[in-house]
Design a protein around this motif. Sequence first.
Motif, PDB file in Angstrom:
ATOM      1  N   GLU A 114       0.840  -1.208   0.000  1.00  0.00           N
ATOM      2  CA  GLU A 114       0.000   0.000   0.000  1.00  0.00           C
ATOM      3  C   GLU A 114       0.871   1.252   0.000  1.00  0.00           C
ATOM      4  O   GLU A 114       0.611   2.221  -0.732  1.00  0.00           O
ATOM      5  CB  GLU A 114      -0.912  -0.013   1.226  1.00  0.00           C
ATOM      6  CG  GLU A 114      -1.787   1.228   1.367  1.00  0.00           C
ATOM      7  CD  GLU A 114      -2.540   1.251   2.694  1.00  0.00           C
ATOM      8  OE1 GLU A 114      -2.893   2.358   3.153  1.00  0.00           O
ATOM      9  OE2 GLU A 114      -2.783   0.173   3.268  1.00  0.00           O
ATOM     10  N   TYR A 115       1.921   1.239   0.829  1.00  0.00           N
ATOM     11  CA  TYR A 115       2.813   2.397   0.883  1.00  0.00           C
ATOM     12  C   TYR A 115       3.527   2.608  -0.451  1.00  0.00           C
ATOM     13  O   TYR A 115       3.628   3.743  -0.934  1.00  0.00           O
ATOM     14  CB  TYR A 115       3.848   2.233   2.004  1.00  0.00           C
ATOM     15  CG  TYR A 115       4.910   3.305   1.952  1.00  0.00           C
ATOM     16  CD1 TYR A 115       4.584   4.638   2.195  1.00  0.00           C
ATOM     17  CD2 TYR A 115       6.237   3.000   1.616  1.00  0.00           C
ATOM     18  CE1 TYR A 115       5.546   5.632   2.122  1.00  0.00           C
ATOM     19  CE2 TYR A 115       7.192   3.982   1.544  1.00  0.00           C
ATOM     20  CZ  TYR A 115       6.849   5.304   1.790  1.00  0.00           C
ATOM     21  OH  TYR A 115       7.797   6.282   1.699  1.00  0.00           O
ATOM     22  N   MET A 116       4.011   1.540  -1.065  1.00  0.00           N
ATOM     23  CA  MET A 116       4.685   1.672  -2.351  1.00  0.00           C
ATOM     24  C   MET A 116       3.775   2.344  -3.384  1.00  0.00           C
ATOM     25  O   MET A 116       4.229   3.116  -4.222  1.00  0.00           O
ATOM     26  CB  MET A 116       5.120   0.295  -2.873  1.00  0.00           C
ATOM     27  CG  MET A 116       6.247  -0.366  -2.096  1.00  0.00           C
ATOM     28  SD  MET A 116       7.863   0.410  -2.362  1.00  0.00           S
ATOM     29  CE  MET A 116       8.122   1.133  -0.741  1.00  0.00           C
ATOM     30  N   HIS A 117       2.468   2.043  -3.313  1.00  0.00           N
ATOM     31  CA  HIS A 117       1.517   2.621  -4.269  1.00  0.00           C
ATOM     32  C   HIS A 117       1.261   4.108  -4.026  1.00  0.00           C
ATOM     33  O   HIS A 117       0.687   4.781  -4.886  1.00  0.00           O
ATOM     34  CB  HIS A 117       0.191   1.853  -4.236  1.00  0.00           C
ATOM     35  CG  HIS A 117       0.196   0.613  -5.083  1.00  0.00           C
ATOM     36  ND1 HIS A 117       0.682  -0.595  -4.631  1.00  0.00           N
ATOM     37  CD2 HIS A 117      -0.204   0.401  -6.362  1.00  0.00           C
ATOM     38  CE1 HIS A 117       0.552  -1.502  -5.589  1.00  0.00           C
ATOM     39  NE2 HIS A 117       0.034  -0.928  -6.647  1.00  0.00           N
ATOM     40  N   THR A 118       1.625   4.621  -2.866  1.00  0.00           N
ATOM     41  CA  THR A 118       1.419   6.055  -2.598  1.00  0.00           C
ATOM     42  C   THR A 118       2.500   6.918  -3.222  1.00  0.00           C
ATOM     43  O   THR A 118       2.351   8.147  -3.267  1.00  0.00           O
ATOM     44  CB  THR A 118       1.390   6.340  -1.087  1.00  0.00           C
ATOM     45  OG1 THR A 118       2.701   6.132  -0.518  1.00  0.00           O
ATOM     46  CG2 THR A 118       0.356   5.475  -0.368  1.00  0.00           C
ATOM     47  N   LEU A 119       3.582   6.324  -3.688  1.00  0.00           N
ATOM     48  CA  LEU A 119       4.730   7.092  -4.171  1.00  0.00           C
ATOM     49  C   LEU A 119       4.560   7.492  -5.630  1.00  0.00           C
ATOM     50  O   LEU A 119       4.300   6.648  -6.486  1.00  0.00           O
ATOM     51  CB  LEU A 119       6.018   6.275  -3.999  1.00  0.00           C
ATOM     52  CG  LEU A 119       6.345   5.819  -2.571  1.00  0.00           C
ATOM     53  CD1 LEU A 119       7.596   4.953  -2.565  1.00  0.00           C
ATOM     54  CD2 LEU A 119       6.521   7.023  -1.646  1.00  0.00           C
ATOM     55  N   ASP A 120       4.732   8.779  -5.913  1.00  0.00           N
ATOM     56  CA  ASP A 120       4.733   9.256  -7.293  1.00  0.00           C
ATOM     57  C   ASP A 120       6.044   8.810  -7.924  1.00  0.00           C
ATOM     58  O   ASP A 120       7.124   9.209  -7.466  1.00  0.00           O
ATOM     59  CB  ASP A 120       4.627  10.781  -7.308  1.00  0.00           C
ATOM     60  CG  ASP A 120       4.542  11.354  -8.713  1.00  0.00           C
ATOM     61  OD1 ASP A 120       5.186  10.790  -9.625  1.00  0.00           O
ATOM     62  OD2 ASP A 120       3.858  12.370  -8.908  1.00  0.00           O
TER      63      ASP A 120
END
Length: 279
Positions: A114-120
């Motif tokens: 989930e955190y990885m998906h928040t990164l632009d």
Amino acid sequence: MEQLIPIPTLHLFKVLDDLLIELLTSLSPDDWNKPTPAKLWTVKDVAAHLLDGNVRDIAALDNYAPPVSAQINSYQDLVNYLNELNAVWVNAMKRMSPQLLLQLLKNTGPKFIEYMHTLDPFKPARYSVAWAGEEQSLNWFHIAREYTEKWHHQQQIREAVSKKPALMTRELFYPCIATFMCALPHAYRNIPAQTGTAISFTISGEAGGTWVLQKDDNGWQLQNNISVAESAAQITIPPDIAWKLFTKAILPATAIEGSTIKGNNNLATGIFNMVSVMA
């Protein structure tokens, strides 16, 4: 126009995570204590290190970064600091049972993804990919670096328990090795050659590929418009040797023995001393 991510890996984290949980669930009590290519770490130690990676990045969802307790003035200072962090965690996890460790990996894996998906992907990363010589990296490269961590540590466990093939596929291995090869320009920074000199590097097999490095006025650069035939040196490394070489699981001399070098031998030295992890 939408930018293309040079090495897409985000979609593969869940695949790796599912394979890891399936693998760890299948282990016998003796398997958890087997030695791995990670030198002093057992299977359980490597699994604990993977949990640490999850926990550190999940903390970033709360905008939390652990305080740095050391003076970091050089690359070696950074390596020493990370080695100490890793050792403290792994030693503490020796108090934890394999069953609890597995449960925590199951719980934290989705939150990590989930955190990885928040990164632009095209914004600056919180931490640079230092092994590639970068002082500032974009998030897509940071994400790919995290993918290589997940890939090679799981592969270390698979080596230890003789369940190797699952990750050695085009889908899963190629993004890992392609990310590792981003370190080539940095690895060759001190190797002299005339401007225009090219070197080709092939990781053999269906899951591998070929990369070409060329010297220009600004140093060595990865190129995709130069044929292997134009190279002054051609190095071919089997995939099972390549990932171990770039993660310091085997010595350069061992890797050279299992590889093929054509052309200028002096130009081959850089890749056999290349390390694509913080070690």
